[in-house]
Design an enzyme around this catalytic site. Sequence first.
Site, mmCIF file in Angstrom:
data_model
loop_
_atom_site.group_PDB
_atom_site.id
_atom_site.type_symbol
_atom_site.label_atom_id
_atom_site.label_comp_id
_atom_site.label_asym_id
_atom_site.label_seq_id
_atom_site.Cartn_x
_atom_site.Cartn_y
_atom_site.Cartn_z
ATOM 1 N N LYS A 188 31.040 -19.127 -13.445
ATOM 2 C CA LYS A 188 29.976 -20.085 -13.145
ATOM 3 C C LYS A 188 28.644 -19.344 -13.286
ATOM 4 C CE LYS A 188 27.356 -21.438 -9.783
ATOM 5 N NZ LYS A 188 26.189 -21.872 -10.559
ATOM 6 N N GLU A 191 22.822 -22.214 -12.620
ATOM 7 C CA GLU A 191 22.469 -23.500 -13.240
ATOM 8 C C GLU A 191 21.151 -23.396 -14.007
ATOM 9 O OE1 GLU A 191 23.051 -22.645 -10.182
ATOM 10 O OE2 GLU A 191 22.014 -23.863 -8.678
ATOM 11 N N GLY A 241 24.221 -12.225 -6.311
ATOM 12 C CA GLY A 241 23.171 -13.153 -5.890
ATOM 13 C C GLY A 241 22.618 -12.749 -4.548
ATOM 14 N N THR A 245 23.938 -16.252 0.283
ATOM 15 C CA THR A 245 25.003 -16.968 -0.443
ATOM 16 C C THR A 245 26.261 -16.095 -0.514
ATOM 17 O OG1 THR A 245 23.310 -18.114 -1.712
ATOM 18 C CG2 THR A 245 25.524 -18.236 -2.567
ATOM 19 N N GLY A 246 26.061 -14.791 -0.634
ATOM 20 C CA GLY A 246 27.209 -13.875 -0.650
ATOM 21 C C GLY A 246 28.049 -14.019 0.605
ATOM 22 N N GLU A 263 27.630 -8.213 -5.210
ATOM 23 C CA GLU A 263 26.409 -7.417 -5.421
ATOM 24 C C GLU A 263 25.245 -8.276 -4.967
ATOM 25 O OE1 GLU A 263 25.524 -5.589 -9.250
ATOM 26 O OE2 GLU A 263 23.548 -5.114 -8.441
ATOM 27 N N CYS A 297 17.620 -6.855 -8.769
ATOM 28 C CA CYS A 297 18.195 -6.397 -7.495
ATOM 29 C C CYS A 297 17.850 -4.934 -7.224
ATOM 30 C CB CYS A 297 19.698 -6.636 -7.457
ATOM 31 S SG CYS A 297 20.560 -5.907 -8.840
ATOM 32 N N GLU A 396 13.768 -8.983 1.033
ATOM 33 C CA GLU A 396 13.716 -8.954 -0.431
ATOM 34 C C GLU A 396 12.782 -10.066 -0.922
ATOM 35 O OE1 GLU A 396 17.164 -10.256 -2.801
ATOM 36 O OE2 GLU A 396 16.996 -8.344 -3.848
HETATM 37 O O1 TXE Z 1 20.428 -17.071 -5.383
HETATM 38 P P1 TXE Z 1 21.876 -17.557 -5.001
HETATM 39 P P2 TXE Z 1 19.106 -17.904 -5.712
HETATM 40 C C1 TXE Z 1 18.168 -13.119 -4.345
HETATM 41 C C2 TXE Z 1 16.665 -13.078 -4.476
HETATM 42 C C3 TXE Z 1 16.303 -14.509 -4.654
HETATM 43 C C4 TXE Z 1 17.309 -15.172 -3.748
HETATM 44 C C5 TXE Z 1 17.603 -16.619 -4.023
HETATM 45 O O2 TXE Z 1 16.103 -12.584 -3.283
HETATM 46 O O3 TXE Z 1 14.996 -14.792 -4.248
HETATM 47 O O4 TXE Z 1 18.487 -14.425 -3.948
HETATM 48 O O5 TXE Z 1 17.999 -16.820 -5.367
HETATM 49 C C6 TXE Z 1 25.495 -19.667 -6.832
HETATM 50 N N1 TXE Z 1 28.937 -20.920 -3.216
HETATM 51 N N2 TXE Z 1 18.877 -12.830 -5.584
HETATM 52 O O6 TXE Z 1 18.950 -19.054 -4.781
HETATM 53 O O7 TXE Z 1 21.844 -18.823 -4.249
HETATM 54 C C7 TXE Z 1 24.281 -20.090 -7.616
HETATM 55 O O8 TXE Z 1 24.498 -21.341 -8.254
HETATM 56 C C8 TXE Z 1 29.104 -20.244 -4.378
HETATM 57 C C9 TXE Z 1 19.373 -11.501 -5.723
HETATM 58 O O9 TXE Z 1 19.101 -18.202 -7.147
HETATM 59 O O10 TXE Z 1 22.530 -16.395 -4.357
HETATM 60 C C10 TXE Z 1 24.141 -18.933 -8.586
HETATM 61 O O11 TXE Z 1 25.077 -19.069 -9.653
HETATM 62 N N3 TXE Z 1 28.096 -19.991 -5.224
HETATM 63 C C11 TXE Z 1 20.168 -11.303 -6.916
HETATM 64 C C12 TXE Z 1 24.528 -17.741 -7.721
HETATM 65 O O12 TXE Z 1 25.292 -18.284 -6.647
HETATM 66 C C13 TXE Z 1 26.855 -20.421 -4.894
HETATM 67 C C14 TXE Z 1 20.138 -12.217 -8.033
HETATM 68 C C15 TXE Z 1 23.346 -16.962 -7.137
HETATM 69 O O13 TXE Z 1 22.521 -17.869 -6.431
HETATM 70 C C16 TXE Z 1 26.629 -21.128 -3.688
HETATM 71 C C17 TXE Z 1 19.640 -13.529 -7.724
HETATM 72 C C18 TXE Z 1 27.734 -21.372 -2.834
HETATM 73 N N4 TXE Z 1 27.620 -22.009 -1.674
HETATM 74 C C19 TXE Z 1 19.020 -13.777 -6.539
HETATM 75 N N5 TXE Z 1 25.303 -21.410 -3.631
HETATM 76 C C20 TXE Z 1 20.688 -9.946 -7.261
HETATM 77 N N6 TXE Z 1 21.456 -9.297 -6.385
HETATM 78 O O14 TXE Z 1 20.430 -9.478 -8.363
HETATM 79 C C21 TXE Z 1 24.725 -20.912 -4.733
HETATM 80 N N7 TXE Z 1 25.661 -20.315 -5.520
#
Ligand code: TXE
Length: 500
Positions: A188, A191, A241, A245-246, A263, A297, A396
Amino acid sequence: MNEISKLSGPPQQPKRLGLFIDGKNEQRDELEFLPRSSPGYGMEVTHVALGTAADVDKAVAAARRVFDRGSWSRMPGAERARILVKAAALIREHAEELAYWETLEAGKPISQSRAEINDGAGHYEYCAGLAQTLHGQTFNTYGDDLFGLVIREPMGVVALINPWNFPFIVLSERLPYILASGNSVVIKPSEMTSYTTLAMASILQEAGLPDGVVNVVTGTGPVVGQALAEHRDVEAISFTGSTRTGEAVLRASTSNFKKTSLELGGKNPQIVFADADLEDAADGVAFGLCFNAGQCCVSGSRLIIEKSAQEEFVSLLSEKLKRVRIGDNFDSASQMGAIVSTQHRDKIESYLTLAQEEGGHVAYGGERLSITEGGRFLRPALLAGITNNMRVAQEEIFGPVLSVMTFEGQDQAVQIANDSPYGLAASIWTKNIDKALGMIRRVRGGRTWINTTIAGGPGQPLGGYRQSGVGREGGLTGVEEYTEVKSIHVGVGKRNHWIS
Ligand code: TXE
């Protein structure tokens, strides 16, 4: 993967993207689509299919069928390697098209997208080696009547949930490693950035990967991501992410005790000593801050500078930042691109306000730049008067915002660096080798650098300490992460009977 138009500016029409399940591109009528507007240009560039939980079931079932059939999972490593090498060649062949869409959806400068696509191909080549060298252990130490073997097996169906900041390179740091040992995958993508993941599924098919081994279900996190994390027929999950959400993914994955690799976020220190080559360090700190507009990250978002060098270093750094080329994403001279969404830009800006409320101030930058009509560009910002207990130093921000703090002595530098809920990355700048190695051993971070930053190759594992994650991707560890370990005990010769 046959369309390369004039790759110089945004497309006339948004491109409609379907799901990729069991080797077929699905564009069925009842699918809903989410428009994606380009961070660099404001206009819609793709329409992404909103997959459902039923699509996830279908994709997992396809992945399971092919796994059980063994056409990939039991294929000899050398044959798997040939397919991975072919995929790398096809990535290079389609590099310009992939870079074009990566730039459109993610907002990166085209030169950076090109480099990421090229590096992505390198991961497939590296994993072709690992597909053939993955091996176990033997135990010849139990005496004449018992012999031991430890083997590694593919796990089954792996779910891969990816973010928007590095759609192609994060995919490449995981997918070929998951494939190398013979797993099937359901991916996945974010989006916001689905194009290059779907393109990669087609490339792998063209390279000879059996249908069903790689499936892509696009859509939102709460629907598709959640369904994957909960799915009882998925053995392992890799998530990249946000930490929040992790945590949700980790909870959902307990439905069947999936092996999880996470990660997550970082608040990574750049520790600069007065005895560093300060010009090199200023260039490195500027790069670590501005790379991917700070949406990275492992971005170096906390500068911890030795007090005696503060004035000179901040002046060198400001000079460097003034010269960063923030520009049109399709100008190959641009070094820094756009912010991924309006909502995310608002979040970054809210931290500039917060810094002032907390008693700090913006010493340089932070303002919006009008570069293209509809583009979302920000000048990198330096926050001064910051102490490490402030939210701007702890949370962050995920943008080009650097919190500047000073230290006196190595102990204080370590104390500030480690005073964080995160532990993803760290960089140390000094010409004193004892100091460099002494410090790098004491900082808590999974990915560290001495006298450089955000550099590396496919061999070294990625991942974090503390709330920055669980597990490691990349390198040999990245393949082993997606294997089960089986101990085999072999009785040799006539059994010495227990019941005589
Ligand atoms: O991340 P999400 P977002 C951090 C960074 C950023 C913040 C929010 O601080 O400002 O996260 O970004 C999917 N079950 N990073 O909202 O939500 C989502 O569709 C399963 C750090 O974009 O963590 C996407 O594919 N999956 C980072 C993925 O999770 C779910 C990189 C990441 O989205 C979900 C990006 C759920 N309930 C953001 N909800 C890094 N470590 O590099 C969302 N997703």
